[in-house]
Scaffold this motif. Structure first.
Motif, PDB file in Angstrom:
ATOM      1  N   ARG A  42      43.131   3.202  -2.879  1.00 31.36           N
ATOM      2  CA  ARG A  42      42.749   3.060  -1.419  1.00 31.36           C
ATOM      3  C   ARG A  42      43.095   1.680  -0.987  1.00 31.36           C
ATOM      4  NH1 ARG A  42      38.302   3.500   2.349  1.00 31.36           N
ATOM      5  NH2 ARG A  42      39.123   4.106   4.038  1.00 31.36           N
ATOM      6  N   LEU A  43      42.556   0.683  -1.733  1.00 28.31           N
ATOM      7  CA  LEU A  43      42.728  -0.603  -1.203  1.00 28.31           C
ATOM      8  C   LEU A  43      44.267  -1.105  -1.137  1.00 28.31           C
ATOM      9  CD1 LEU A  43      40.942  -3.332  -0.514  1.00 28.31           C
ATOM     10  CD2 LEU A  43      40.941  -3.898  -2.861  1.00 28.31           C
ATOM     11  N   LYS A  44      44.773  -0.769  -2.323  1.00 29.10           N
ATOM     12  CA  LYS A  44      46.305  -1.147  -2.453  1.00 29.10           C
ATOM     13  C   LYS A  44      47.355  -0.611  -1.500  1.00 29.10           C
ATOM     14  CE  LYS A  44      46.018  -2.372  -7.293  1.00 29.10           C
ATOM     15  NZ  LYS A  44      46.563  -1.928  -8.630  1.00 29.10           N
ATOM     16  N   ILE A  45      47.034   0.816  -1.254  1.00 30.76           N
ATOM     17  CA  ILE A  45      47.991   1.437  -0.196  1.00 30.76           C
ATOM     18  C   ILE A  45      47.425   1.666   1.124  1.00 30.76           C
ATOM     19  CG2 ILE A  45      48.912   3.780   0.003  1.00 30.76           C
ATOM     20  CD1 ILE A  45      49.612   2.402  -2.449  1.00 30.76           C
ATOM     21  N   ASP A  46      46.331   1.685   1.418  1.00 35.91           N
ATOM     22  CA  ASP A  46      45.776   2.043   2.804  1.00 35.91           C
ATOM     23  C   ASP A  46      45.530   0.689   3.595  1.00 35.91           C
ATOM     24  OD1 ASP A  46      45.806   4.617   2.518  1.00 35.91           O
ATOM     25  OD2 ASP A  46      44.088   5.132   2.297  1.00 35.91           O
ATOM     26  N   TYR A  47      45.405  -0.302   2.840  1.00 39.14           N
ATOM     27  CA  TYR A  47      45.087  -1.620   3.598  1.00 39.14           C
ATOM     28  C   TYR A  47      46.303  -2.757   3.384  1.00 39.14           C
ATOM     29  CZ  TYR A  47      40.305   0.332   3.987  1.00 39.14           C
ATOM     30  OH  TYR A  47      39.560   1.087   4.290  1.00 39.14           O
ATOM     31  N   ALA A  48      46.523  -3.345   4.249  1.00 39.91           N
ATOM     32  CA  ALA A  48      47.542  -4.665   4.062  1.00 39.91           C
ATOM     33  C   ALA A  48      46.829  -6.089   3.875  1.00 39.91           C
ATOM     34  CB  ALA A  48      48.192  -4.693   5.500  1.00 39.91           C
ATOM     35  N   SER A  49      47.315  -6.310   2.940  1.00 42.58           N
ATOM     36  CA  SER A  49      46.802  -7.729   2.444  1.00 42.58           C
ATOM     37  C   SER A  49      46.686  -8.816   3.652  1.00 42.58           C
ATOM     38  CB  SER A  49      47.685  -8.436   1.316  1.00 42.58           C
ATOM     39  OG  SER A  49      48.988  -8.625   1.860  1.00 42.58           O
ATOM     40  N   ASN A  50      47.410  -8.792   4.482  1.00 39.24           N
ATOM     41  CA  ASN A  50      47.396  -9.764   5.697  1.00 39.24           C
ATOM     42  C   ASN A  50      46.171  -9.280   6.511  1.00 39.24           C
ATOM     43  OD1 ASN A  50      48.536  -7.734   6.998  1.00 39.24           O
ATOM     44  ND2 ASN A  50      50.044  -8.710   7.882  1.00 39.24           N
ATOM     45  N   TRP A  51      45.481  -8.423   6.389  1.00 35.00           N
ATOM     46  CA  TRP A  51      44.122  -8.035   7.032  1.00 35.00           C
ATOM     47  C   TRP A  51      42.822  -8.783   6.364  1.00 35.00           C
ATOM     48  CZ3 TRP A  51      44.172  -2.026   7.146  1.00 35.00           C
ATOM     49  CH2 TRP A  51      45.382  -1.293   7.805  1.00 35.00           C
ATOM     50  N   PHE A  52      42.916  -9.247   5.358  1.00 38.66           N
ATOM     51  CA  PHE A  52      41.979  -9.880   4.641  1.00 38.66           C
ATOM     52  C   PHE A  52      42.077 -11.321   4.809  1.00 38.66           C
ATOM     53  CE2 PHE A  52      42.049  -5.773   2.817  1.00 38.66           C
ATOM     54  CZ  PHE A  52      40.755  -5.339   2.779  1.00 38.66           C
ATOM     55  N   TYR A  53      40.971 -12.339   4.748  1.00 32.97           N
ATOM     56  CA  TYR A  53      41.050 -13.688   4.754  1.00 32.97           C
ATOM     57  C   TYR A  53      39.694 -14.012   4.123  1.00 32.97           C
ATOM     58  CZ  TYR A  53      44.444 -13.689   8.439  1.00 32.97           C
ATOM     59  OH  TYR A  53      45.577 -13.382   8.995  1.00 32.97           O
ATOM     60  N   TRP A  54      39.921 -15.136   3.273  1.00 30.10           N
ATOM     61  CA  TRP A  54      38.714 -15.819   2.691  1.00 30.10           C
ATOM     62  C   TRP A  54      38.068 -16.478   3.477  1.00 30.10           C
ATOM     63  CZ3 TRP A  54      37.163 -13.793  -1.739  1.00 30.10           C
ATOM     64  CH2 TRP A  54      38.035 -13.259  -2.673  1.00 30.10           C
ATOM     65  N   LEU A  55      36.763 -16.556   3.505  1.00 29.60           N
ATOM     66  CA  LEU A  55      35.963 -17.220   4.493  1.00 29.60           C
ATOM     67  C   LEU A  55      35.660 -18.729   3.441  1.00 29.60           C
ATOM     68  CD1 LEU A  55      34.538 -17.727   7.289  1.00 29.60           C
ATOM     69  CD2 LEU A  55      32.728 -16.525   6.318  1.00 29.60           C
ATOM     70  N   CYS A  56      36.251 -19.906   3.904  1.00 25.77           N
ATOM     71  CA  CYS A  56      36.005 -20.951   3.023  1.00 25.77           C
ATOM     72  C   CYS A  56      35.053 -22.293   3.656  1.00 25.77           C
ATOM     73  CB  CYS A  56      37.357 -21.550   2.729  1.00 25.77           C
ATOM     74  SG  CYS A  56      38.447 -20.445   1.698  1.00 25.77           S
ATOM     75  N   ASP A  57      34.411 -22.877   3.067  1.00 22.62           N
ATOM     76  CA  ASP A  57      33.802 -23.888   3.389  1.00 22.62           C
ATOM     77  C   ASP A  57      33.830 -25.066   2.392  1.00 22.62           C
ATOM     78  OD1 ASP A  57      31.799 -25.929   4.419  1.00 22.62           O
ATOM     79  OD2 ASP A  57      29.953 -24.852   3.631  1.00 22.62           O
TER      80      ASP A  57
END
Length: 65
Positions: A42-57
């Motif tokens: 589901r993570l690989k098929i239903d969600y686009a990778s460009n929807w996610f961002y790492w929160l970095c400090d």
């Protein structure tokens, strides 16, 4: 503190899955039992990778949005 969003790359699925699982496992497992293979699919098929961002400090990953 210097908070920035860093786009994820397509090859980071395993890292993303680990974070997502930690966030939703207890909720999904109560309702329908956790199916690891289905959740990975589901993570690989239903969600686009460009929807996610790492929160970095200071270039250290501290979360996922």
């Amino acid at each position: 503190m210097s908070i920035k969003l860093q786009p994820i790359t397509d090859n980071e699925c395993e890292s993303i899955f680990f974070v997502v699982k930690r966030a939703i496992f207890e909720h999904v497992d109560v309702v329908s039992d956790w199916d690891e293979d289905f959740q990975i699919y589901r993570l690989k098929i239903d969600y686009a990778s460009n929807w996610f961002y790492w929160l970095c400090d200071s270039n250290q990953r501290i979360g996922l949005v």
